[in-house]
Design a protein around this motif. Structure first.
Motif, short mmCIF file in Angstrom:
data_model
loop_
_atom_site.label_atom_id
_atom_site.label_comp_id
_atom_site.label_asym_id
_atom_site.label_seq_id
_atom_site.Cartn_x
_atom_site.Cartn_y
_atom_site.Cartn_z
N GLY A 341 75.33 36.22 -28.69
CA GLY A 341 75.00 37.11 -29.81
C GLY A 341 73.78 37.95 -29.53
O GLY A 341 73.54 38.95 -30.21
N GLY A 342 72.98 37.54 -28.56
CA GLY A 342 71.77 38.30 -28.22
C GLY A 342 72.02 39.29 -27.10
O GLY A 342 71.14 40.09 -26.78
N VAL A 486 79.84 38.22 -32.50
CA VAL A 486 78.68 37.53 -33.08
C VAL A 486 77.40 38.29 -32.73
O VAL A 486 77.34 38.94 -31.69
CB VAL A 486 78.57 36.06 -32.60
N GLU A 487 76.43 38.19 -33.62
CA GLU A 487 75.15 38.85 -33.37
C GLU A 487 74.03 37.87 -33.72
O GLU A 487 74.04 37.28 -34.81
CB GLU A 487 75.06 40.10 -34.26
N ARG A 510 70.34 31.23 -36.43
CA ARG A 510 71.00 32.16 -37.34
C ARG A 510 71.73 33.26 -36.58
O ARG A 510 71.18 33.87 -35.66
CB ARG A 510 69.99 32.79 -38.30
N ILE A 511 73.00 33.44 -36.96
CA ILE A 511 73.78 34.55 -36.39
C ILE A 511 74.49 35.30 -37.52
O ILE A 511 74.53 34.82 -38.66
CB ILE A 511 74.85 34.05 -35.37
N LYS A 512 75.06 36.46 -37.17
CA LYS A 512 75.94 37.18 -38.10
C LYS A 512 77.30 37.30 -37.42
O LYS A 512 77.35 37.31 -36.18
CB LYS A 512 75.42 38.61 -38.35
N ILE A 513 78.36 37.41 -38.21
CA ILE A 513 79.66 37.63 -37.59
C ILE A 513 80.32 38.87 -38.17
O ILE A 513 80.14 39.21 -39.34
CB ILE A 513 80.61 36.42 -37.73
N PHE A 514 81.12 39.53 -37.33
CA PHE A 514 81.84 40.73 -37.73
C PHE A 514 83.29 40.59 -37.27
O PHE A 514 83.50 40.25 -36.09
CB PHE A 514 81.24 41.97 -37.06
N PRO A 515 84.26 40.84 -38.16
CA PRO A 515 85.65 40.73 -37.71
C PRO A 515 85.91 41.75 -36.61
O PRO A 515 85.39 42.86 -36.69
CB PRO A 515 86.47 41.07 -38.96
N ARG A 516 86.65 41.34 -35.61
CA ARG A 516 86.99 42.30 -34.55
C ARG A 516 88.10 43.20 -35.05
O ARG A 516 89.05 42.72 -35.66
CB ARG A 516 87.44 41.55 -33.30
#
Ligand code: HEM
Length: 518
Positions: A341-342, A486-487, A510-516
């Motif tokens: 994510g990084g 993931v971010e 802590r991460i964020k997720i975004f639908p592909r």
């Protein structure tokens, strides 16, 4: 008169015996102190040694150990300290690690593992000597790739529950802690593969069993780091003891019940001739779903109706898998996702690899062959385990003198191998803080010291579950990255690490997720 002289003679003999034994002990002790004190290390006080410096909270221990190590033993790669009157060395150079881990002589675990005994007994992780040898022989076939292949379905079923659960975090701008999600998934995986039972931690994290696993883990960690909790008689006076006993009752009660039920099922099936005594007839439908053999079934088979392994022996091993097989993998998966994510560029390469193997947007299942082909993902997982090894410290009892650099480490010393530091040795890994999966490409591994990278330990007492772990990690990460990008929200440099049994971030990851996009 005769009786009196006999008595005096006995007293004299006893006295001489005690004096000789005392003299020998003192001589041995003086030698040990002399040898240990030659090794670089911080100044220590009589009797209490370096206890005060070491007796710190979890979030400081790893930093302290590394700080002292950098100050005192950096050049030679070995450092000493006194925990009270007990001598310890810390080891963090591949040349110093090799003589300890490669040897058949130093395979006993240190006293620090004894706090696991009430739960795990002396199973594979904690046993020593001939018991360890015979258990390792019995358990090795349970990790054969044919058996692991059967577990892929469990990895994937649990991963798809996880992926579904993560949906609720889409659009969460502040980010969320990925650790508990992965931990519950890993707990469900290990419960089903070790015992053939579902505890449904992903659905109900408040279950009695799941809570007991966490509570006892935290108590064990407290005992390891706090001197006053170590003697049993003192521990019994604390409020923790009651909780500890309650957890043991729940954990053993559950394992005993499952073992009993499973044995009865086995007996019935055998009677009906529906199950052969080998592991090849696993298609029988026992629980209303396609039956897979769990580790427990293999142990029951190996037990030969109690002649080789008793119920208690079986429980020790099943509990050991439960303990060793879920926290380690969940930490490894969480760190890998966080690191990916990084570094969006590296994540893109992983996604391209996954899509290339499975087909973009395809919904079909993942096979063992697919997982084996995910070579770049494997490099990422290995690199994440280098930077954040799930087991940051491995402790061993030195059973015979070892020559190390210009020093002799005497028998009786406890060696702490600090994997976390070893993996950051710039001779083995230039720019060690950089997350660079290419370090594990085939061509870049050639010539590396065989003890420079040991997330699964090495030598005869290495991790028996490493192939299982790698497959599980790949299955979970690939399932997530098929659906989401993931971010990372947290920054690596701001994390506080807890160097406990398992390396954890104090406040989660802590991460964020975004639908592909399809
Ligand atoms: C990423 C995941 C994992 C990591 C990093 C890991 C790491 C390790 C390490 C470092 C040791 C040596 C510990 C020591 O000497 O104190 C070990 C031992 C062990 N591991 Fe793992 N492990 C993982 C997953 C698993 C899994 C999934 C299982 C079981 C299903 C497992 C079962 C064991 C057992 C039974 C031992 C004791 C082996 C012996 O002493 O003969 N591990 N592991």
């Amino acid at each position: 008169m005769w009786d009196l002289s006999l008595l005096s003679a006995v007293v004299v003999v006893l006295l001489v015996y005690v004096l000789v034994a005392w003299h020998r002990y003192q001589k041995r002790r003086a030698r040990m102190v002399r040898l240990i004190d030659r090794i670089p290390g911080p100044p220590s006080l009589p009797l209490i040694g370096n206890t005060i410096e070491l007796n710190v909270e979890h979030d400081e221990l790893l930093e302290r150990l590394m700080g002292s190590t950098k100050l005192w033993g950096r050049r030679v790669g070995v450092n000493r300290m006194w925990n009270g009157t007990k001598p310890y060395i810390t080891v963090f150079h591949p040349d110093r690690v090799e003589p300890i881990l490669s040897s058949n002589k130093h395979i006993d675990k240190s006293k620090d593992y004894s706090y696991l005994h009430p739960w795990l007994g002396t199973g594979l992780l904690t046993s020593s000597g001939s018991k360890w040898h015979s258990r390792r022989k019995i358990l090795t076939p349970a990790f054969h790739f044919k058996i692991l292949e059967d577990f892929i379905d469990v990895f994937l079923e649990q991963s798809s529950i996880l992926v579904k659960k993560l949906e609720r975090e889409i659009g969460n701008e502040a980010g969320f802690n990925i650790f508990p999600y992965i931990t519950h998934c890993a707990l469900d995986v290990i419960c089903e593969t070790a015992m053939g039972r579902q505890v449904n931690a992903q659905g109900d994290s408040q279950s009695e069993y799941v809570k007991a696993v966490y509570e006892i883990g935290s108590i064990i960690q407290n005992r390891q780091s706090k001197l006053w909790l170590q003697p049993d008689w003192m521990f019994r006076w604390t409020h923790m003891y009651k909780t500890h006993e309650k957890c043991i009752k729940i954990l053993h009660g559950f394992s005993n019940k499952v073992i009993q039920e499973r044995k009865e099922e086995f007996a019935k099936l055998r009677e009906k001739n529906k199950m052969a005594s080998t592991v090849s007839d696993e298609d029988t439908n026992t629980f209303g779903r396609k039956k897979r053999l769990a580790f427990l079934d293999l142990l029951i088979e190996a037990s030969r109706d109690g002649a080789v392994l008793s119920n208690e022996d079986i429980r020790e091993e099943v509990d050991t898998f439960m303990f060793e097989g879920h926290d380690t993998t969940s930490a490894a998966i969480s760190w890998a996702l966080f690191l990916l994510g990084g570094q969006p560029d590296i994540q893109t390469k992983v996604i391209q690899e996954i899509d290339g193997i499975l087909g973009p947007g395809a919904e079909q299942g993942i096979t063992m062959k697919d997982l084996n082909e995910m070579k770049y993902l494997e490099c990422c997982i290995k690199e994440a385990l280098r930077l954040y090894p799930s087991v940051p410290i491995i402790a061993r009892q030195i059973n015979e003198d070892i020559n190390m650099a210009h020093y002799t480490v005497p028998a009786g010393t406890t060696a702490l191998i600090i994997t976390y530091m070893l993996h950051r040795n710039p001779e083995s890994f230039p720019q060690p803080e950089q997350f660079n999966p290419d370090r594990f490409l085939k061509e870049n591994v050639i010539g590396r010291h065989p003890y420079a990278y040991i997330p699964f330990s090495a030598g005869p007492r290495n991790c028996i579950g490493q192939k299982f772990a790698l497959l599980e990690e790949k299955a979970v990460i690939a399932s997530i990255l098929r659906k989401y990008r993931v971010e990372a929200v947290d920054r690596r440099e701001n994390l506080t690490l807890l160097g406990e049994l398992i390396l954890r971030p104090k406040h989660g990851l802590r991460i964020k997720i975004f639908p592909r996009s399809p």
